[in-house]
Design a protein around this motif. Sequence first.
Motif, short mmCIF file in Angstrom:
data_model
loop_
_atom_site.label_atom_id
_atom_site.label_comp_id
_atom_site.label_asym_id
_atom_site.label_seq_id
_atom_site.Cartn_x
_atom_site.Cartn_y
_atom_site.Cartn_z
N VAL A 107 -9.01 -34.20 17.67
CA VAL A 107 -9.98 -34.73 18.63
C VAL A 107 -11.29 -35.03 17.90
O VAL A 107 -11.87 -34.15 17.26
N ARG A 108 -11.74 -36.28 17.99
CA ARG A 108 -13.02 -36.63 17.38
C ARG A 108 -14.15 -35.90 18.11
O ARG A 108 -14.10 -35.72 19.33
N PRO A 109 -15.18 -35.47 17.38
CA PRO A 109 -16.29 -34.77 18.02
C PRO A 109 -16.88 -35.53 19.20
O PRO A 109 -17.25 -34.93 20.21
N VAL B 242 -20.11 -31.09 17.89
CA VAL B 242 -20.48 -32.51 17.79
C VAL B 242 -21.10 -32.85 16.43
O VAL B 242 -21.20 -34.02 16.08
N ASP B 243 -21.47 -31.83 15.67
CA ASP B 243 -22.04 -32.06 14.34
C ASP B 243 -20.98 -32.07 13.23
O ASP B 243 -21.31 -32.30 12.06
N GLN B 244 -19.74 -31.81 13.60
CA GLN B 244 -18.67 -31.80 12.61
C GLN B 244 -18.42 -33.21 12.07
O GLN B 244 -18.49 -34.19 12.82
N LYS B 245 -18.11 -33.30 10.80
CA LYS B 245 -17.89 -34.60 10.16
C LYS B 245 -16.46 -35.10 10.33
O LYS B 245 -16.20 -36.31 10.22
N GLU B 246 -15.55 -34.18 10.58
CA GLU B 246 -14.15 -34.54 10.72
C GLU B 246 -13.66 -34.19 12.13
O GLU B 246 -14.21 -33.30 12.79
#
Length: 482
Positions: free
Chosen positions: A176-178, A162-166
Amino acid sequence: MELQNPTHLLLVSSPGLGHVIPVIELAKRFVLHHNFKVTVLAVTSQTSRVETQILNSVLTPSLCHLIDIPSPDLTGLLAQNDRMVTRLCVMMRESTPAIKSIMYEITPRPSALIVDFFSTEAIPAARELDIPSYVFVPSHAWFLALLLYSPLLHEKIVGEYVDQKEPLKIPGCSAVRPEDLVDQMLDRSHREYTEYLGIAKRIPQSDGVLVNTWEELQGEDLEALREGGLLSEALNMKLPVYGVGPIVRQPESETSSLTDSLTTWLDEQPSKSVVYVSFGSGGTMSFEQMTELAWGLELSERRFIWVLRAPSEGAADAAFFTTGSNEVDAVANYLPEGFASRTSKVGLLVPEWAQQVNILGHGSIGGFLTHCGWGSTLESVTNGIPLIAWPLYAEQRMNATLLAEELGLAVRPAVLPTKKVVRREEISEMVRKVIEGEDSVKSNRIRKRVREVQEGAMKAMSMDGSSYSALSHVAKAIEGYR
């Protein structure tokens, strides 16, 4: 004419209506289309009166035999903060000895085993009996792709997803968006994440996967999953993947259909004028959100049927293993003062559960405000009903993105309901968009798209359709193994 030695399938389902209903409906397809004998082993939670009620209405004893496996004693096996998926996985793990015992003793000898993805620990028993095993995924191909790719993401990505920027890339499929990830990937330190990875690693041990989708809807995702596809190559996986959907619950017979009062009310409403509001058998919301939803429905000035459940300030899936109240007056106490009387001529309140598939099939229903469970989604789409996507838990955020952004079948709030309270004005606007009225252009565009997908679904299930053909391939493979 009944076969002397029919092919005998064993299907295993974990608790939860979103699991057991599609398993039973899949069982019926094998009986009706391929003359198989089918036994369904269903582990039930024993806590949900609604679950038992619906199971009895779905099951057709003349088509398949149901063996109810009571939930095992889980005392000492779960921590207080263990979530739904952990509980399901532990429940099925502890039920595996009972499942194996039935597999070894049942007559006639089973020809194949089909398990839902929470029941994959039974796969080794199929190998011991020298019969093929298949995994049935009651959700869609994009979800399956993420699930199977998760062990590789686990190795590639450091820190919380969930902390990923992409967005997280999946070979051959949409990223898939975080914020859209399944619940099990939101906290990598939690036991639920470990259980989730275990499922992903066991699925390729089977002889094939059946997915509740169809070629015309998700052809690219299915192609990526199959041998030679980009995802299959990345996973080094040579596993047949069959799109066999839509597997949906069929309307109930007249003897067990809608109550007289509900039928009468629906018959009195104009065509496509009613929005149906339901959050499945397990979804709940906060008191504040429930209040805003009530005001939003009232402000929309549209007709509605609302399946009510008491609010919960805890997890959005808080009702999954509970019974709830079956009295509308008790639940209505949580609504704004005077709401029931002010909306009595345009709205109908139903406590806890309704005969959803029959309601969605009624001509007066014009929209469905839904938690985006895949079973509910397919029931809506196959009836040509556009959706208001209101995801709560599990893979429902993925479902909402798929429906609203890729397939054009739904509208959705600007912010996820699990992140922020959706206010009454936005709710009113969404209802007006799916129920023909002020924004008829938007409404007509969604309705046209839903009709197209509905027609594609019906074609896929026809005798010359892709899903019928896929299930026939599975049936022939099982018969060829005998």
